[in-house]
Write a protein that holds these residues in place. Structure first.
Motif, short mmCIF file in Angstrom:
data_model
loop_
_atom_site.label_atom_id
_atom_site.label_comp_id
_atom_site.label_asym_id
_atom_site.label_seq_id
_atom_site.Cartn_x
_atom_site.Cartn_y
_atom_site.Cartn_z
N VAL A 152 0.85 -1.20 0.00
CA VAL A 152 0.00 0.00 0.00
C VAL A 152 0.88 1.24 0.00
O VAL A 152 1.71 1.42 0.90
CB VAL A 152 -0.92 0.00 1.24
CG1 VAL A 152 -1.67 1.32 1.35
CG2 VAL A 152 -1.89 -1.19 1.18
N LEU A 153 0.71 2.10 -1.00
CA LEU A 153 1.53 3.31 -1.15
C LEU A 153 0.62 4.52 -1.34
O LEU A 153 0.00 4.69 -2.39
CB LEU A 153 2.46 3.18 -2.36
CG LEU A 153 3.33 1.92 -2.44
CD1 LEU A 153 4.04 1.86 -3.79
CD2 LEU A 153 4.33 1.87 -1.29
N ASN A 154 0.48 5.34 -0.33
CA ASN A 154 -0.24 6.62 -0.43
C ASN A 154 -1.53 6.47 -1.22
O ASN A 154 -1.65 6.96 -2.36
CB ASN A 154 0.67 7.70 -1.02
CG ASN A 154 1.76 8.11 -0.05
OD1 ASN A 154 2.66 7.31 0.25
ND2 ASN A 154 1.69 9.32 0.47
N THR A 155 -2.49 5.82 -0.60
CA THR A 155 -3.77 5.57 -1.24
C THR A 155 -4.82 5.38 -0.16
O THR A 155 -4.53 5.55 1.04
CB THR A 155 -3.69 4.33 -2.15
OG1 THR A 155 -4.91 4.19 -2.87
CG2 THR A 155 -3.43 3.06 -1.34
N ILE A 156 -6.02 5.02 -0.57
CA ILE A 156 -7.11 4.78 0.37
C ILE A 156 -7.96 3.64 -0.18
O ILE A 156 -8.05 3.46 -1.40
CB ILE A 156 -7.95 6.06 0.58
CG1 ILE A 156 -8.86 5.94 1.80
CG2 ILE A 156 -8.73 6.42 -0.67
CD1 ILE A 156 -9.46 7.26 2.24
#
Length: 314
Positions: A152-156
């Protein structure tokens, strides 16, 4: 006749294009899904690692991670429909189905890779960023048993946490058609992203490479649509991407690595805190000097952390 003179126009265009993409894998790693015209990279060998980018980026965003990860995984990096080198798509006329076509393209990519390219049907790792987060998580929940690990990299992938407020410039584009039309005409959103989405300045060649597929006005429709689709409440059609089925704890069972650029003005530390609250089992790496494009700002460090995660190391 020399070899260069025997090149087809398409081959010549591809060769020129590759020269304009510093750091991007060579053309022999470029692929198309026959059924959809979706472009993807296929680099390395081992268990499949699928990268899902966001808006307004494309598979060029992963170039700094691939040299570290390709020796340890088969890195598959598609361009979402309408972005990068994928063919533009006409979204369904029914607004309720407008974003399901993104998941349909992921279905087509998956079946193509398994049936035609020798990729195993399970044991996948997803690495998701920005819009790749809600799309990737929605797909893996629809297809249980395929994805074994999540990066998970800078997301929602859940409703916005209490106290969060979308930045004003995204609200302007999202809610005001004249602003959206101006952004579309000038490619302002993509131009701003390659400058303000990083804390370490990209070279002019890298900025041009990011912008190249959308240089023509006709190729920017998806960029604007993605901004206008940002869900803010249950009345928005894409909200369902942020609301997993009740009682589904699939993500709670998945090994998870969270890599976070702490200077991201959109996906702020508040959202990171919600990820860690929901998934306390996750391995978390914070990059204090990285912005939204964490794969650019912290590429070497992030690549090493993902490599160790794939090896089962913390």
């Amino acid at each position: 006749m020399t070899a260069s003179n025997r090149r087809t126009p398409a081959a010549t265009r591809a060769s020129v294009l590759q020269q304009l993409l510093p750091g991007y894998p060579a053309r022999e790693h470029w692929r198309l899904v026959p059924a959809t015209g979706q472009h993807y990279l296929d680099v390395g060998s081992g268990e499949p690692l699928l990268f899902l980018h966001g808006n307004p980026t494309w598979s060029y965003a992963w170039r700094k991670l691939l040299p570290t990860l390709a020796p340890h995984a088969r890195c598959l990096a598609p361009d979402l429909p309408g972005l990068g080198l994928s063919q533009p798509v006409e979204p369904p006329s029914d607004p309720r189905a407008r974003y399901l076509h993104q998941l349909d393209h992921l279905d087509a990519l998956y079946h193509h890779l398994v049936r035609n390219e020798g990729v195993p049907p399970s044991g996948w790792t997803f690495a998701v960023h920005d819009w790749g987060g809600p799309l990737g998580v929605a797909w893996l929940l629809r297809n249980p048993g395929v994805v074994s690990r999540l990066v998970v990299l800078n997301t929602i992938a859940f409703p916005w946490p209490d106290g969060y407020r979308l930045p004003f410039y995204l609200r302007w584009i999202r809610d005001h058609r004249p602003v959206a039309a101006t952004v579309h005409a000038t490619n302002a959103f993509a131009r701003a992203t390659v400058r303000l989405g990083v804390t370490h300045r990209l070279s002019s060649a890298e900025r041009r490479a990011y912008l190249l597929p959308h240089a023509r006005r006709g190729n920017r429709r998806t960029i604007t649509e993605f901004v206008r689709a940002i869900p803010r409440n249950p009345a928005d059609e894409a909200w369902r991407l942020l609301t997993p089925p009740d009682g589904d704890d699939c993500l709670g069972r998945l090994p998870m690595l969270i890599g976070w650029g702490m200077r991201d003005p959109v996906f702020t530390p508040l959202i990171l805190a919600e990820w860690t609250r929901r998934h306390p089992h996750a391995v978390v790496h914070r990059y204090p000097r990285a912005g939204h494009l964490v794969m650019d700002d912290a590429g070497d460090e992030l690549g090493a952390h993902i490599r160790d995660f794939l090896r089962g190391q913390r």
